[in-house]
Motif scaffolding. Structure first.
Motif, PDB file in Angstrom:
ATOM      1  N   ARG A   1       0.828  -1.209   0.000  1.00  0.00           N
ATOM      2  CA  ARG A   1       0.000   0.000   0.000  1.00  0.00           C
ATOM      3  C   ARG A   1       0.863   1.261   0.000  1.00  0.00           C
ATOM      4  N   VAL A  25       0.918   3.997  -3.102  1.00  0.00           N
ATOM      5  CA  VAL A  25       0.406   5.347  -2.810  1.00  0.00           C
ATOM      6  C   VAL A  25       1.503   6.398  -2.908  1.00  0.00           C
ATOM      7  N   ALA A  72      -6.689   3.380  -6.765  1.00  0.00           N
ATOM      8  CA  ALA A  72      -7.641   2.325  -6.418  1.00  0.00           C
ATOM      9  C   ALA A  72      -7.478   1.114  -7.329  1.00  0.00           C
ATOM     10  N   LEU A  97      -4.226  -0.684  -6.386  1.00  0.00           N
ATOM     11  CA  LEU A  97      -4.335  -1.399  -5.113  1.00  0.00           C
ATOM     12  C   LEU A  97      -5.173  -2.667  -5.248  1.00  0.00           C
ATOM     13  N   TRP A 122      -5.593   7.323   1.838  1.00  0.00           N
ATOM     14  CA  TRP A 122      -5.194   5.918   1.704  1.00  0.00           C
ATOM     15  C   TRP A 122      -4.441   5.419   2.930  1.00  0.00           C
TER      16      TRP A 122
END
Length: 446
Positions: A80, A84, A257, A260, A415
């Motif tokens: 993540r 990000v 999105a 991920l 996020w």
């Protein structure tokens, strides 16, 4: 050379891309999970799982399951922050911590990588010894050739490398399916082994093996590697930006999105497969050795020698050695890639993969040869389990910064990790610290 912006950016969402099927688009995000999962099936896992299964039967399956769940959570967080922020865990540490802290974290990471590489060297050497009937020290030296061979494949392209890794993982899985069919485990007892036992904190031997399982399953350098591998999926506006840059813009939300979703699918699927392999290995040891009263089996060579008569098949030992070699070859790649990410991230120092592989492999060969010289042909078991305990002890130094960065509002914005996942992450860190503290305490008073 650093990656170009075109390499870091996500593909443009053209009209044709929007009309394309979901599977091909999501397939672009696959691959990193398989490379990371390789580290969860390395020879160090074999040593701890065989020792645990032989000595305690199915009793430590709960630790294998818990460690795998923690690994999934932490790798999910690592991926993540990579997607990000466009930076990996080592880069973020260099940007946000003081120089002394960065040097300390880098040294701890290098020690963990060397410990892991020792396990890979010894495991590959044992597999070569079993298959080729050479001395163990010859297998140790031949393991370096395997490293060069895997790097040569990498030059043919990332997809070629990922296909080879996936093929070797599939080979390992098929070998274990066949061996479990021969062993015929008590599946009811195996299911009961997933219930935690209070004996874990009372039995020093059980605690030692549990720490080894944690170190072999939740590997600190994999957190650095995973965040580095997926950082290329960061949106163009965020990838490679300095630490002062705030979280991704609202306009980047669809790209983040989408990335991920693909990366998470890859992570959970790959690590679930790794969990099944590790559980199968412990179940095999419990069914073959513990059930036969051979509770002291811990050496890979002894396990290989005993499988044929215990399972009444001349194929059992061959499948065991073949799967061990496949895991050893695969894991050499993970150590090299993780070493590169750590060195480049913490020190901003770039060296070729071949030089990096020769450096870490050279440092690992020395203790491996020393163990062979001191303990003889059966000195691998102690060295393998000890290397995994070293990984467990160094794990908090990677986990704590990871959680701090992932929960940082300025860095991650919308996020950031929060709520239940954040609580579970800190609980996992606390359990790891408690387990390590109990291990050190028992070592001092024992």
């Amino acid at each position: 050379m650093p990656p170009s912006p075109d390499q870091l950016a996500l593909p443009a969402a053209s009209a044709d891309a929007r009309l394309a099927p979901q599977l091909p688009r999501r397939a672009a995000f696959l691959g990193a999970g398989a490379l990371v999962a390789v580290g969860y099936m390395d020879p160090g896992n074999w040593a701890t799982a065989i020792s645990a299964g032989a000595r305690y039967g199915y009793g430590l399956l709960a630790v294998v399951a818990a460690a795998s769940v923690v690994a999934m959570l932490l790798q999910w967080i690592a991926a993540r922050i990579g997607v990000v922020t466009g930076r990996d865990l080592a880069q973020l540490s260099r940007e946000r911590f003081g120089r002394r802290t960065v040097i300390g974290l880098w040294l701890a990471s290098e020690i963990a990588i060397i410990a892991c590489d020792v396990a890979e060297v010894v495991g590959t050497a044992v597999a070569l010894q079993l298959l080729l009937h050479v001395n163990l020290w010859v297998g140790v030296l031949l393991s370096a050739v395997g490293t060069i061979a895997m790097l040569a494949v990498q030059r043919q392209g990332r997809r070629t490398l990922e296909a080879l890794v996936a093929g070797l993982i599939l080979l390992v899985a098929l070998c274990f399916v066949a061996q479990l069919a021969m062993a015929q485990p008590d599946w009811a007892a195996a299911a009961g082994g997933f219930a935690p036992s209070a004996q874990l904190v009372r039995d020093a031997g059980m605690l030692w093996l549990a720490a080894g399982i944690v170190g072999a399953t939740v590997m600190p350098h994999n957190l650095y590697l995973h965040s580095a591998l997926v950082s290329k999926f960061a949106p163009r506006s965020q990838a490679g930006q300095p630490a002062a840059t705030r979280a991704p813009r609202a306009a980047d939300a669809p790209a983040v999105a989408a990335a991920l979703r693909g990366v998470n699918l890859d992570t959970i699927g790959s690590l679930t497969f790794a969990f099944l392999v590790n559980a199968a290995l412990l179940i095999l040891a419990a069914a073959a050795f513990h059930a036969s009263g051979m509770t002291e089996v811990s050496d890979l060579a002894d396990a290989h020698r005993l499988l044929d008569p215990l399972l009444h098949s001349q194929w059992a030992s061959l499948l065991f050695a073949g799967a061990l070699l496949a895991c050893g070859l695969n894991s050499t790649l993970t150590g090299t890639l993780a070493g590169q990410a750590v060195m480049e991230g913490f020190l901003n120092l770039r060296i070729s993969q071949t030089r990096r592989a020769l450096l870490t492999r050279g440092l690992a060969i020395v203790p491996a040869l020393a163990a062979v010289g001191v303990f003889g042909q059966h000195g691998s078991a102690e060295l393998l389990v000890a290397s995994q305990v070293v990984l467990s002890l160094s794990l908090p130094l990677a986990v704590v910064p990871l959680i701090l960065f992932a929960s940082n509002r300025e860095l991650m914005g919308a996020w950031r990790v929060r709520g239940v996942p954040l609580v579970l992450a800190w609980v996992s860190a606390g359990v790891i610290l408690f387990l390590n503290g109990a291990l050190l305490w028992q070592g001092v008073i024992g």
